[in-house]
Design a protein around this motif. Structure first.
Motif, mmCIF file in Angstrom:
data_model
loop_
_atom_site.group_PDB
_atom_site.id
_atom_site.type_symbol
_atom_site.label_atom_id
_atom_site.label_comp_id
_atom_site.label_asym_id
_atom_site.label_seq_id
_atom_site.Cartn_x
_atom_site.Cartn_y
_atom_site.Cartn_z
ATOM 1 N N ALA A 110 33.435 -1.623 94.387
ATOM 2 C CA ALA A 110 34.458 -1.247 95.362
ATOM 3 C C ALA A 110 35.668 -2.163 95.298
ATOM 4 N N GLY A 111 35.442 -3.452 95.067
ATOM 5 C CA GLY A 111 36.559 -4.383 94.995
ATOM 6 C C GLY A 111 37.524 -4.026 93.889
ATOM 7 N N LEU A 112 37.007 -3.608 92.738
ATOM 8 C CA LEU A 112 37.866 -3.203 91.631
ATOM 9 C C LEU A 112 38.634 -1.945 91.987
ATOM 10 N N ALA A 113 37.965 -0.961 92.564
ATOM 11 C CA ALA A 113 38.634 0.291 92.935
ATOM 12 C C ALA A 113 39.800 0.025 93.884
ATOM 13 N N ASN A 114 39.582 -0.855 94.852
ATOM 14 C CA ASN A 114 40.639 -1.159 95.815
ATOM 15 C C ASN A 114 41.814 -1.871 95.152
ATOM 16 N N LYS A 115 41.527 -2.799 94.249
ATOM 17 C CA LYS A 115 42.591 -3.533 93.562
ATOM 18 C C LYS A 115 43.408 -2.611 92.664
ATOM 19 N N LEU A 116 42.726 -1.727 91.952
ATOM 20 C CA LEU A 116 43.429 -0.784 91.079
ATOM 21 C C LEU A 116 44.344 0.121 91.889
ATOM 22 N N ALA A 117 43.831 0.640 92.998
ATOM 23 C CA ALA A 117 44.628 1.536 93.839
ATOM 24 C C ALA A 117 45.858 0.820 94.385
ATOM 25 N N ALA A 118 45.671 -0.392 94.894
ATOM 26 C CA ALA A 118 46.794 -1.134 95.479
ATOM 27 C C ALA A 118 47.844 -1.479 94.432
ATOM 28 N N ASP A 119 47.404 -1.888 93.248
ATOM 29 C CA ASP A 119 48.352 -2.267 92.200
ATOM 30 C C ASP A 119 49.128 -1.052 91.693
ATOM 31 N N PHE A 120 48.443 0.075 91.538
ATOM 32 C CA PHE A 120 49.124 1.294 91.092
ATOM 33 C C PHE A 120 50.163 1.728 92.114
ATOM 34 N N GLU A 121 49.820 1.686 93.379
ATOM 35 C CA GLU A 121 50.781 2.043 94.433
ATOM 36 C C GLU A 121 52.005 1.128 94.382
ATOM 37 N N ALA A 122 51.764 -0.175 94.228
ATOM 38 C CA ALA A 122 52.871 -1.128 94.198
ATOM 39 C C ALA A 122 53.781 -0.902 93.002
ATOM 40 N N LYS A 123 53.210 -0.519 91.874
ATOM 41 C CA LYS A 123 53.993 -0.340 90.651
ATOM 42 C C LYS A 123 54.747 0.988 90.616
ATOM 43 N N THR A 124 54.176 2.021 91.229
ATOM 44 C CA THR A 124 54.730 3.370 91.063
ATOM 45 C C THR A 124 55.291 3.989 92.331
ATOM 46 N N GLY A 125 54.859 3.510 93.481
ATOM 47 C CA GLY A 125 55.238 4.159 94.735
ATOM 48 C C GLY A 125 54.433 5.405 95.026
ATOM 49 N N ILE A 126 53.450 5.703 94.184
ATOM 50 C CA ILE A 126 52.576 6.867 94.390
ATOM 51 C C ILE A 126 51.383 6.429 95.239
ATOM 52 N N ASP A 142 47.865 17.266 91.928
ATOM 53 C CA ASP A 142 49.015 16.439 91.546
ATOM 54 C C ASP A 142 48.850 16.018 90.085
ATOM 55 N N MET A 143 49.064 16.958 89.170
ATOM 56 C CA MET A 143 48.758 16.748 87.761
ATOM 57 C C MET A 143 49.550 15.600 87.145
ATOM 58 N N GLU A 144 50.854 15.513 87.406
ATOM 59 C CA GLU A 144 51.654 14.458 86.783
ATOM 60 C C GLU A 144 51.237 13.082 87.289
ATOM 61 N N ASN A 145 50.910 12.992 88.564
ATOM 62 C CA ASN A 145 50.447 11.713 89.101
ATOM 63 C C ASN A 145 49.073 11.350 88.548
ATOM 64 N N ALA A 146 48.262 12.368 88.275
ATOM 65 C CA ALA A 146 46.959 12.125 87.655
ATOM 66 C C ALA A 146 47.144 11.503 86.269
ATOM 67 N N LYS A 147 48.060 12.044 85.489
ATOM 68 C CA LYS A 147 48.328 11.491 84.155
ATOM 69 C C LYS A 147 48.858 10.061 84.251
#
Length: 321
Positions: A34-50, A251-256
């Motif tokens: 779970a810790g990895l999943a949370n870190k990945l999600a937070a970092d992706f949001e910070a980098k992309t705004g998605i 959300d296909m483009e965001n999935a890619k």
């Protein structure tokens, strides 16, 4: 004038809110840790705004959720802890093909020939044991059926643990059922999914965990738990954890974009920090056994996919006798 200013302020707030969310969302179903999943999600949001919406669970729980949502698909990206279950999703036409960034740096064999399964990380299963009960241990799988281990062995539930499920299928495909039948006759129990099975060994309820997921062991050992892990000489299954883009992704483009991110430098370093094997060959790590150090069973994934569900169910039946 005051009323006009209020209306203008509300309009500006609405525009601002729209601007903050105009990049949309991506919904990702992810297994532990779970810790990895949370870190990945937070970092992706910070980098992309998605925005990332996640559901976290075992492979069995994720597959069950997908089944209940068939009429109204929600997930854009699905990550499992079972390559064979990913292949089953591909065979049933649930996935789309994509060529992600850094594909050329991936471990050979950790992407399928149709570019639908991307092994962004991997785990292996081994023998995890309580060092207060067994100071040292190096028995092969079949040797754990010896009388000295009577009623002192556990295995994760392969119907819940994708990694264990793939190991059972790989071992049975290579060596047959004799070892698992002997282990069951020797009193092997199924305490639950990976977390519950590891807890049984950590607390000393049993001394040995067969087919324990390695990243959980490395993490617990670093936390000071009285555990050790090894990979038996007859081999284990290194199980790439497939990230897949759903054909029904809202959300296909965001999935890619998310799959691209999973193979990025930053995401791969997080994978290594979580004691998983990185999906790229150029990522360095020193907190666990390397891929080259793990003796492996040669996997016929198509054959394993064909038997994995029935084999997992049979483990539960054998241990319930």
């Amino acid at each position: 004038m005051k009323k006009a200013l209020i209306i203008l302020a509300l309009l500006l707030a609405a525009v601002s809110a729209f601007a903050a969310s105009d990049k949309g969302i991506v919904t990702v179903y992810m297994p532990s840790p779970a810790g990895l999943a949370n870190k990945l999600a937070a970092d992706f949001e910070a980098k992309t705004g998605i925005e990332v919406k996640t559901f976290q669970g075992t492979t069995g729980e994720i597959l069950a959720r997908l089944e209940t949502e068939k009429a109204n698909p929600v997930a854009d990206v699905v990550i499992l802890a079972s390559w064979s279950d990913g292949l089953s999703m591909k065979d049933s036409g649930q996935l789309v093909s994509y060529t992600p960034a850094n594909e050329d740096k991936m471990v050979p064999g950790w992407i399928d020939e149709d570019s639908m399964l991307f092994g962004y990380s991997a785990s292996a299963v081994g023998v995890i044991y309580n060092t207060l009960i067994y100071p040292t241990l190096d028995a092969d799988w079949a040797e754990l059926a010896d009388p000295e281990f009577k009623n002192d062995i556990a295995i994760p539930d392969p119907e819940l643990s994708g990694a264990c499920k793939d190991f059972v299928a790989g071992y049975v495909n290579a060596y047959g059922w004799d070892t698992f039948e002997a282990l069951a006759d020797n009193g092997m129990i199924v305490p639950g999914a990976n977390k519950a099975a590891l807890e049984a060994v950590t607390t000393g309820e049993v001394g040995v965990l067969v087919a324990g997921v390695d990243y959980n062991a490395y993490s617990s050992i670093d936390d000071g738990e009285p555990l050790a892990i090894y990979y038996p000489e007859s081999g284990t299954v290194v199980n790439p954890r497939p990230a897949m883009i759903m054909k029904t992704a809202p959300d296909m483009e965001n999935a890619k974009a998310f799959v691209d991110y999973l193979l990025s430098d930053d995401a791969q370093k997080m994978v290594a920090e979580a004691y998983l094997l990185p999906g790229r060959t150029d990522i360095e790590y020193s907190n666990r056994s390397t891929l080259a150090e793990i003796p492996q069973i040669e996997c016929d994934w198509d054959a394993m996919m064909a038997i994995s569900s029935d084999a997992a169910a049979r483990i539960d039946e054998l241990c319930a006798r």
